[in-house]
Design an enzyme around this catalytic site. Structure first.
Site, PDB file in Angstrom:
ATOM      1  N   CYS A 246     -23.834  38.763  34.214  1.00 48.17           N
ATOM      2  CA  CYS A 246     -25.043  38.018  33.885  1.00 48.17           C
ATOM      3  C   CYS A 246     -26.155  38.388  34.835  1.00 48.17           C
ATOM      4  O   CYS A 246     -27.257  38.692  34.453  1.00 48.17           O
ATOM      5  CB  CYS A 246     -24.809  36.520  34.043  1.00 48.17           C
ATOM      6  SG  CYS A 246     -23.974  35.756  32.682  1.00 48.17           S
TER       7      CYS A 246
ATOM      8  N   ILE B 115     -22.486  29.943  28.699  1.00 48.99           N
ATOM      9  CA  ILE B 115     -22.452  31.340  28.285  1.00 48.99           C
ATOM     10  C   ILE B 115     -23.761  32.052  28.614  1.00 48.99           C
ATOM     11  O   ILE B 115     -24.833  31.471  28.621  1.00 48.99           O
ATOM     12  CB  ILE B 115     -22.121  31.494  26.786  1.00 48.99           C
ATOM     13  CG1 ILE B 115     -23.199  30.837  25.912  1.00 48.99           C
ATOM     14  CG2 ILE B 115     -20.746  30.907  26.471  1.00 48.99           C
ATOM     15  CD1 ILE B 115     -23.107  31.234  24.450  1.00 48.99           C
ATOM     16  N   CYS B 116     -23.625  33.327  28.905  1.00 51.21           N
ATOM     17  CA  CYS B 116     -24.734  34.194  29.255  1.00 51.21           C
ATOM     18  C   CYS B 116     -25.344  34.684  27.940  1.00 51.21           C
ATOM     19  O   CYS B 116     -24.641  35.275  27.125  1.00 51.21           O
ATOM     20  CB  CYS B 116     -24.102  35.361  29.995  1.00 51.21           C
ATOM     21  SG  CYS B 116     -25.125  36.379  30.974  1.00 51.21           S
ATOM     22  N   LEU B 117     -26.606  34.406  27.706  1.00 50.36           N
ATOM     23  CA  LEU B 117     -27.204  34.817  26.442  1.00 50.36           C
ATOM     24  C   LEU B 117     -27.921  36.148  26.573  1.00 50.36           C
ATOM     25  O   LEU B 117     -28.287  36.552  27.668  1.00 50.36           O
ATOM     26  CB  LEU B 117     -28.167  33.732  25.965  1.00 50.36           C
ATOM     27  CG  LEU B 117     -27.462  32.409  25.654  1.00 50.36           C
ATOM     28  CD1 LEU B 117     -28.463  31.286  25.556  1.00 50.36           C
ATOM     29  CD2 LEU B 117     -26.661  32.523  24.374  1.00 50.36           C
TER      30      LEU B 117
END
Ligand code: ZN
Lengths: 405, 168
Positions: A246, B115-117
């Site tokens: 991320c 969650i990583c978008l």
């Protein structure tokens, strides 16, 4: 028998010695906690933690350094940027700090500054307070371990900004050190509503750029006025590998951004130098774009519009002194006398109604937004196509229908 | 960018029109009804297309949502608890969907299992305020995330198939 007694006596003596040793160490440690200091002194002695700060007065940089003790700063987010920000303000002798964060310290945070491995598992605000109080017991601390974007916490958060300052006053400045858009928007919403100045800070997910942005409701662009600004980092999106992660982070970039944030906090509170609305940092090129930011007259935040109106009213009643033709440009902090800035020199011809002023070189918006006209058309379309869904069904009926699927 | 299949799915989800968040009292009830209509339609569409993949319900106020989502990989079904809060800034900002049991198991997550978008999600959401709702967040956010992450997590042996799951 005698043999056994002798060995017991010996063991007893060894234990006593060990206890004494530990007690001495403990006494030495608690003696290191310094006592509270009632007034900041500029006396240069090795026991005065404020001598080098008070020297700023003697040198004529700051008029009244000790005023710092009257100020309260709220820090939202005590992570890589926020914790360092808190430590700097603590060492500077700020009056009071209010810290907000809902996260815990993890070993995965150890590439950043401030927190120690032995604090793993503690809440970030609790761990921060312990360390900071040790560094400077003169500072008052208040901590809140919750997520400000939650419906049941938000009102409390707003209340603490309004009356969490010393003697129940509003805080003097809010610093946003959060890592997500939602929390920034929540701070923005709160500060527009209660007319509170704040400074936003951020580090990009690839760790090689960062920024700070000063928001004075009604005077400068709020966080909802336009899509977030990004510092162009000259990295081709195609070569940037996002697979499997991320975000990256560097203690360097975070430390630099915290430094910018606190420097401008001090300049604002103690009134020295000038505070730029936006200061960016491109680590790849060592490039620092700066610019002024005007509020958007079509901002989605209704309180932003109210603040803009109030400010225009204020300007009409208190016309700025000559020079500055443009009222939105640095009225509070006078002119920007640094030669090195790239502050937007918007030509008169471009003073038309526009969503985005010219951005300084090296800055871009995170994304485009449709123009106001386009939005109007879209809204019209969707209201037309939605008519059919307008059935008189109760909320409870719909809730149980969803549950029963 | 958003692929064709997702575009078609999105087009079939009813749009919302009330710009109201959980602090807007009466207007929020209106918004909540639109959310429910939109979600019901989306789940019905999924069922029709034999692509049923989640169930959601909320507390009475509609501020906290929870349920299940599942993903079929190599004929095996992997099911997870899903949860999120409606932030005070909603619908200006999307809900942050979380799968708490996968927290710490993949780098494609933020703390708490959020969650990583993708880079496309936020601009797309911002451009569609207030028309996008929870159903759109599921279709654009969680759906594509599961499709990429679950096969990867299974391949790496980080998640294993549980013998019998409760739903179905
Ligand atoms: Zn605004």
């Amino acid at each position: 028998m005698a043999n056994q007694t002798a060995s017991l006596i010996e063991e007893n003596q060894q234990l006593k010695a060990k206890i004494q040793e530990l007690e001495d160490a403990l006494a030495k440690k608690s003696a290191q906690h310094r006592v509270k200091i009632t007034t900041m002194s500029s006396e240069v002695v090795d026991s005065n933690p404020y001598s080098r700060l008070m020297a700023l007065k003697r040198m004529g940089i700051v008029k009244n350094y000790e005023d710092i003790r009257h100020y309260t700063v709220a820090i939202v987010g005590v992570g890589g940027v926020g914790s360092v920000t808190a430590e700097m303000l603590t060492r500077c002798g700020i009056g009071k700090l209010i810290l907000f964060d809902y996260d815990k310290v993890e070993l995965a945070n150890m590439n950043r500054l401030f927190f120690r491995p032995d604090q793993s598992g503690m809440s970030k605000v609790e761990a921060s307070e312990a360390t900071l109080r040790d560094i400077n017991p003169d500072v008052e601390f208040e901590t809140h371990n919750y997520n400000i974007t939650k419906v049941d916490k938000y009102d409390h958060f707003v209340g603490r900004i309004k009356s969490g300052g010393l003697q129940g006053k509003p805080v003097d400045l809010v610093l946003s050190c959060v890592d997500n858009f939602e929390a920034r928007m929540a701070i923005n919403m709160a500060c527009n509503e209660i007319n509170q100045m704040w400074i936003e800070s951020g580090v990009s997910e690839n760790a090689v750029s960062g920024h700070i942005q000063v928001v004075i409701p009604g005077q400068t662009s709020c966080f909802a006025c336009a899509p977030p600004l990004v510092v162009a980092d000259n990295i081709d999106e195609k070569t940037l590998k996002r697979e499997g992660v991320c975000a990256a982070s560097l203690p360097t970039t975070m430390g630099i951004v915290a430094g910018f944030l606190v420097q401008n906090t001090l300049k604002h509170l103690l009134q020295f130098g000038s505070v730029t609305h936006y200061l960016g940092y491109n680590a790849m090129k060592d490039y620092f774009p700066t610019m002024a930011l005007k509020p958007n007259p079509h901002c989605d935040d209704s309180f932003c519009l109210i603040r803009q109106e109030e400010y225009q009213q204020y300007l009409a009643e208190n016309p700025p002194e000559a020079e500055s033709e443009d009222p939105t440009e640095d009225v509070v902090h006078e002119s920007n006398e640094w030669g090195i800035t790239l502050v937007d020199e918007t030509p008169e011809s471009e003073k038309k109604e526009e969503l985005d002023p010219d951005l300084a070189k090296g800055l871009a918006r995170a994304y485009d937004m449709p123009s106001v006209e386009q939005v109007r058309i879209l809204v019209k379309d969707s209201t037309e196509s939605q008519q059919e869904t307008e059935e008189p069904v109760s909320l409870e009926e719909l809730q149980s229908r969803l549950k029963g699927l | 960018m958003v692929d064709e299949a997702t575009k078609r799915t999105l087009a079939a989800i009813p749009l919302l029109k009330t710009r109201a968040g959980p602090r807007d009292k009466d207007q929020w009830v209106g918004r909540l009804k639109e959310e429910l209509v939109s979600l019901i339609k989306y789940v019905e569409n999924n069922k029709k297309q034999d692509n049923d993949w989640f169930r959601l319900e909320s507390n009475k106020e509609g501020t906290r949502w929870f349920g299940k989502c599942w993903y079929v990989h190599n004929l095996l079904k992997y099911e997870f608890d899903v949860e999120f809060d409606i932030p005070v800034t909603y619908p200006g900002t999307a809900p942050e969907i979380a799968l708490p049991e996968l927290d710490g198991k993949t780098a494609k997550m933020y703390r708490g299992g959020k969650i990583c978008l993708t880079d496309h999600f936020k601009p797309l959401w911002a451009r569609n305020v207030p028309k996008f709702g929870i159903a759109h967040a599921m279709a654009l956010g969680l759906g594509p995330w599961l499709a990429v992450e679950i096969p990867d997590l299974v391949e790496k042996g980080i998640i294993v198939h549980k013998e019998k799951t409760s739903s179905e």
